[in-house]
Design a protein around this motif. Structure first.
Motif, PDB file in Angstrom:
ATOM      1  N   ARG A 118     -13.838   9.384  -1.282  1.00 15.92           N
ATOM      2  CA  ARG A 118     -13.667  10.731  -1.813  1.00 15.92           C
ATOM      3  C   ARG A 118     -12.545  10.734  -2.841  1.00 15.92           C
ATOM      4  N   PRO A 119     -12.672  11.500  -3.934  1.00 19.91           N
ATOM      5  CA  PRO A 119     -11.605  11.497  -4.947  1.00 19.91           C
ATOM      6  C   PRO A 119     -10.297  12.048  -4.401  1.00 19.91           C
ATOM      7  N   PHE A 120      -9.189  11.576  -4.977  1.00 23.95           N
ATOM      8  CA  PHE A 120      -7.840  12.017  -4.637  1.00 23.95           C
ATOM      9  C   PHE A 120      -7.489  11.719  -3.173  1.00 23.95           C
ATOM     10  N   THR A 121      -8.004  10.628  -2.667  1.00 21.02           N
ATOM     11  CA  THR A 121      -7.612  10.152  -1.344  1.00 21.02           C
ATOM     12  C   THR A 121      -7.208   8.690  -1.445  1.00 21.02           C
ATOM     13  N   ALA A 122      -6.474   8.232  -0.444  1.00 19.70           N
ATOM     14  CA  ALA A 122      -6.038   6.837  -0.409  1.00 19.70           C
ATOM     15  C   ALA A 122      -5.609   6.506   1.011  1.00 19.70           C
ATOM     16  N   SER A 123      -5.351   5.241   1.248  1.00 16.99           N
ATOM     17  CA  SER A 123      -4.949   4.769   2.580  1.00 16.99           C
ATOM     18  C   SER A 123      -3.727   3.868   2.435  1.00 16.99           C
ATOM     19  N   HIS A 124      -2.573   4.487   2.287  1.00 16.03           N
ATOM     20  CA  HIS A 124      -1.335   3.723   2.161  1.00 16.03           C
ATOM     21  C   HIS A 124      -0.637   3.534   3.503  1.00 16.03           C
ATOM     22  N   LEU A 125      -1.178   4.145   4.537  1.00 13.82           N
ATOM     23  CA  LEU A 125      -0.699   3.949   5.903  1.00 13.82           C
ATOM     24  C   LEU A 125      -1.919   3.915   6.804  1.00 13.82           C
ATOM     25  N   ALA A 126      -2.014   2.892   7.650  1.00 16.50           N
ATOM     26  CA  ALA A 126      -3.186   2.715   8.514  1.00 16.50           C
ATOM     27  C   ALA A 126      -2.989   3.490   9.811  1.00 16.50           C
ATOM     28  N   ALA A 127      -3.244   4.790   9.754  1.00 16.53           N
ATOM     29  CA  ALA A 127      -3.038   5.624  10.940  1.00 16.53           C
ATOM     30  C   ALA A 127      -3.970   5.226  12.079  1.00 16.53           C
ATOM     31  N   ASP A 128      -5.184   4.794  11.729  1.00 18.66           N
ATOM     32  CA  ASP A 128      -6.155   4.445  12.772  1.00 18.66           C
ATOM     33  C   ASP A 128      -5.935   3.039  13.328  1.00 18.66           C
ATOM     34  N   ALA A 129      -4.930   2.335  12.827  1.00 19.18           N
ATOM     35  CA  ALA A 129      -4.578   1.018  13.370  1.00 19.18           C
ATOM     36  C   ALA A 129      -3.057   0.877  13.370  1.00 19.18           C
ATOM     37  N   PHE A 130      -2.389   1.955  13.746  1.00 20.93           N
ATOM     38  CA  PHE A 130      -0.931   1.975  13.658  1.00 20.93           C
ATOM     39  C   PHE A 130      -0.320   1.291  14.877  1.00 20.93           C
ATOM     40  N   ASP A 131       0.536   0.319  14.621  1.00 16.87           N
ATOM     41  CA  ASP A 131       1.215  -0.400  15.689  1.00 16.87           C
ATOM     42  C   ASP A 131       2.623  -0.746  15.202  1.00 16.87           C
ATOM     43  N   GLY A 132       3.317  -1.569  15.956  1.00 13.81           N
ATOM     44  CA  GLY A 132       4.678  -1.921  15.592  1.00 13.81           C
ATOM     45  C   GLY A 132       4.767  -2.631  14.257  1.00 13.81           C
ATOM     46  N   ARG A 133       3.794  -3.482  13.976  1.00  9.91           N
ATOM     47  CA  ARG A 133       3.809  -4.205  12.702  1.00  9.91           C
ATOM     48  C   ARG A 133       3.615  -3.244  11.528  1.00  9.91           C
ATOM     49  N   GLU A 134       2.701  -2.279  11.674  1.00 11.01           N
ATOM     50  CA  GLU A 134       2.469  -1.312  10.596  1.00 11.01           C
ATOM     51  C   GLU A 134       3.689  -0.425  10.406  1.00 11.01           C
ATOM     52  N   ARG A 135       4.317  -0.048  11.506  1.00  6.86           N
ATOM     53  CA  ARG A 135       5.534   0.756  11.400  1.00  6.86           C
ATOM     54  C   ARG A 135       6.610  -0.009  10.632  1.00  6.86           C
ATOM     55  N   GLU A 136       6.769  -1.276  10.940  1.00 11.67           N
ATOM     56  CA  GLU A 136       7.773  -2.101  10.254  1.00 11.67           C
ATOM     57  C   GLU A 136       7.434  -2.256   8.782  1.00 11.67           C
ATOM     58  N   ARG A 137       6.153  -2.442   8.467  1.00  9.13           N
ATOM     59  CA  ARG A 137       5.736  -2.594   7.060  1.00  9.13           C
ATOM     60  C   ARG A 137       6.079  -1.350   6.252  1.00  9.13           C
ATOM     61  N   VAL A 138       5.751  -0.180   6.813  1.00 10.49           N
ATOM     62  CA  VAL A 138       6.015   1.078   6.108  1.00 10.49           C
ATOM     63  C   VAL A 138       7.520   1.280   5.935  1.00 10.49           C
ATOM     64  N   ALA A 139       8.268   1.050   6.999  1.00  6.11           N
ATOM     65  CA  ALA A 139       9.721   1.252   6.927  1.00  6.11           C
ATOM     66  C   ALA A 139      10.358   0.326   5.900  1.00  6.11           C
ATOM     67  N   GLU A 140       9.921  -0.911   5.864  1.00  4.75           N
ATOM     68  CA  GLU A 140      10.499  -1.861   4.897  1.00  4.75           C
ATOM     69  C   GLU A 140      10.171  -1.467   3.466  1.00  4.75           C
ATOM     70  N   ALA A 141       8.931  -1.014   3.235  1.00  5.16           N
ATOM     71  CA  ALA A 141       8.536  -0.623   1.878  1.00  5.16           C
ATOM     72  C   ALA A 141       9.362   0.562   1.395  1.00  5.16           C
ATOM     73  N   LEU A 142       9.619   1.511   2.272  1.00  7.65           N
ATOM     74  CA  LEU A 142      10.382   2.692   1.885  1.00  7.65           C
ATOM     75  C   LEU A 142      11.870   2.370   1.758  1.00  7.65           C
ATOM     76  N   GLU A 143      12.444   1.843   2.814  1.00  7.97           N
ATOM     77  CA  GLU A 143      13.890   1.596   2.821  1.00  7.97           C
ATOM     78  C   GLU A 143      14.299   0.573   1.772  1.00  7.97           C
ATOM     79  N   GLY A 144      13.434  -0.411   1.531  1.00 10.38           N
ATOM     80  CA  GLY A 144      13.754  -1.426   0.542  1.00 10.38           C
ATOM     81  C   GLY A 144      13.782  -0.906  -0.884  1.00 10.38           C
ATOM     82  N   ASN A 145      13.243   0.296  -1.088  1.00  8.03           N
ATOM     83  CA  ASN A 145      13.231   0.884  -2.422  1.00  8.03           C
ATOM     84  C   ASN A 145      13.978   2.207  -2.482  1.00  8.03           C
ATOM     85  N   GLY A 146      14.849   2.442  -1.484  1.00  7.58           N
ATOM     86  CA  GLY A 146      15.686   3.627  -1.469  1.00  7.58           C
ATOM     87  C   GLY A 146      14.939   4.920  -1.289  1.00  7.58           C
TER      88      GLY A 146
END
Length: 307
Positions: free
Chosen positions: A41-69
């Motif tokens: 569908r237009p104007f949608t994306a999957s930058h966070l895997a909510a349907d497969a969210f686990d400790g590794r995904e949480r760490e990936r998201v946190a690192e991407a955000l915190e590493g770029n302020g």
């Protein structure tokens, strides 16, 4: 107040790349698109895997955000919670709950969605159905310290005749939503083409705004004289989103008074994130043009915010 962006305008890029670009170009927060990976569908994306969210995904998201302020402002999954197909509706509700779980694990940021609509039923019937199905989702979120919020987008393309496909488009409906425990992700652009002054509409409800979008709109009176308020009909079957007499714009390039808008948020005590939602066709179509549009949005909005 921080300046952020909704990542749905960069669907082809991984989160890590989006975060690097945003941080390098002066943005302070990301509203992460969290639609399921299946679908286009237009104007949608999957930058966070909510349907497969686990400790590794949480760490990936946190690192991407915190590493770029960057900070996380919200998770975005805007879908039709009143979908007429019961199987599809159940899947949508399950993904809303998955987003809530992910948001809770990431610090309790809000989750954005739509009320939606069954286009085959009356507005009154839809509202009664929403009063049945939405409170369990609100309760699920509240038990996890997460606010469930609704964007006031009209979603006219969801209705075969261009009528509102998301029953959350006016202050009257916001008051009804608030009674259900929902919050508002306020977007001024939708109100403008409806003929509602966005700032006047916002002022009484700032305390229920969990998150704020920055998107502009431009109208064309001569085209409205041809098509009427409900928009072009001759091409609706091929493009249900093309109304013919208005379009979304980068903040500052349309008719929303962003100086008054931001001032009203400040006056009402809002200290969250102003998130650019880029759907401007002039500054879209290629990744490079999208970047240019976001640079323009930052240039226009940054002077309005307290450093």
């Amino acid at each position: 107040m921080k300046l952020g962006l909704l990542t749905a305008c960069m669907p082809e890029r991984p989160l890590e790349e989006v975060a690097r670009w945003a941080g390098a170009n002066g943005y302070e927060a990301l509203e992460l698109a969290a639609w399921p990976t299946i679908g286009d569908r237009p104007f949608t994306a999957s930058h966070l895997a909510a349907d497969a969210f686990d400790g590794r995904e949480r760490e990936r998201v946190a690192e991407a955000l915190e590493g770029n302020g960057l900070t996380l402002s919200a998770l975005a999954y805007y879908d039709n919670n009143l979908h007429p197909d019961p199987v599809e509706r159940a899947a949508i509700h399950a993904h809303v709950r998955a987003c809530v779980d992910a948001a809770a694990a990431l610090g309790g940021v809000p989750v954005g969605t739509f009320v939606g609509r069954d286009p085959g039923r009356s507005v009154a019937d839809n509202l009664r159905e929403a009063e049945r199905v939405l409170p369990p989702l609100v309760d699920y979120a509240g038990e996890r310290g997460v606010r469930l919020m609704i964007e006031n987008c009209v979603m006219e393309g969801w209705h075969p005749d261009g009528y509102p496909g998301n029953l959350a488009y006016s202050p009257e409906l916001w008051e009804w939503m608030f009674d259900l425990g929902l919050y508002l992700n306020f977007d001024p652009s939708h109100l403008l083409w409806l003929g509602i002054d966005p700032v006047e509409a916002l002022e009484p409800y700032v305390d229920r705004v969990a998150h704020a979008h920055a998107k502009d709109a431009e109208t064309f009176a001569a085209r409205r004289n041809r098509y009427g308020f409900f928009g072009r009909l001759s091409t609706r079957a091929t493009d249900p989103w093309e109304m013919g007499w208005w379009r979304y714009r980068i903040p500052g390039l349309g008719e929303v008074d962003f100086r008054r808008y931001v001032d009203t948020l400040y006056a009402g005590g809002f200290d969250g994130v102003l998130s650019v939602e880029h759907e401007d066709p002039v500054w879209g179509g290629t990744p490079g043009k999208v970047e240019q549009g976001l640079v323009l949005a930052h240039r226009n909005l940054r002077p309005l915010l307290v450093a």
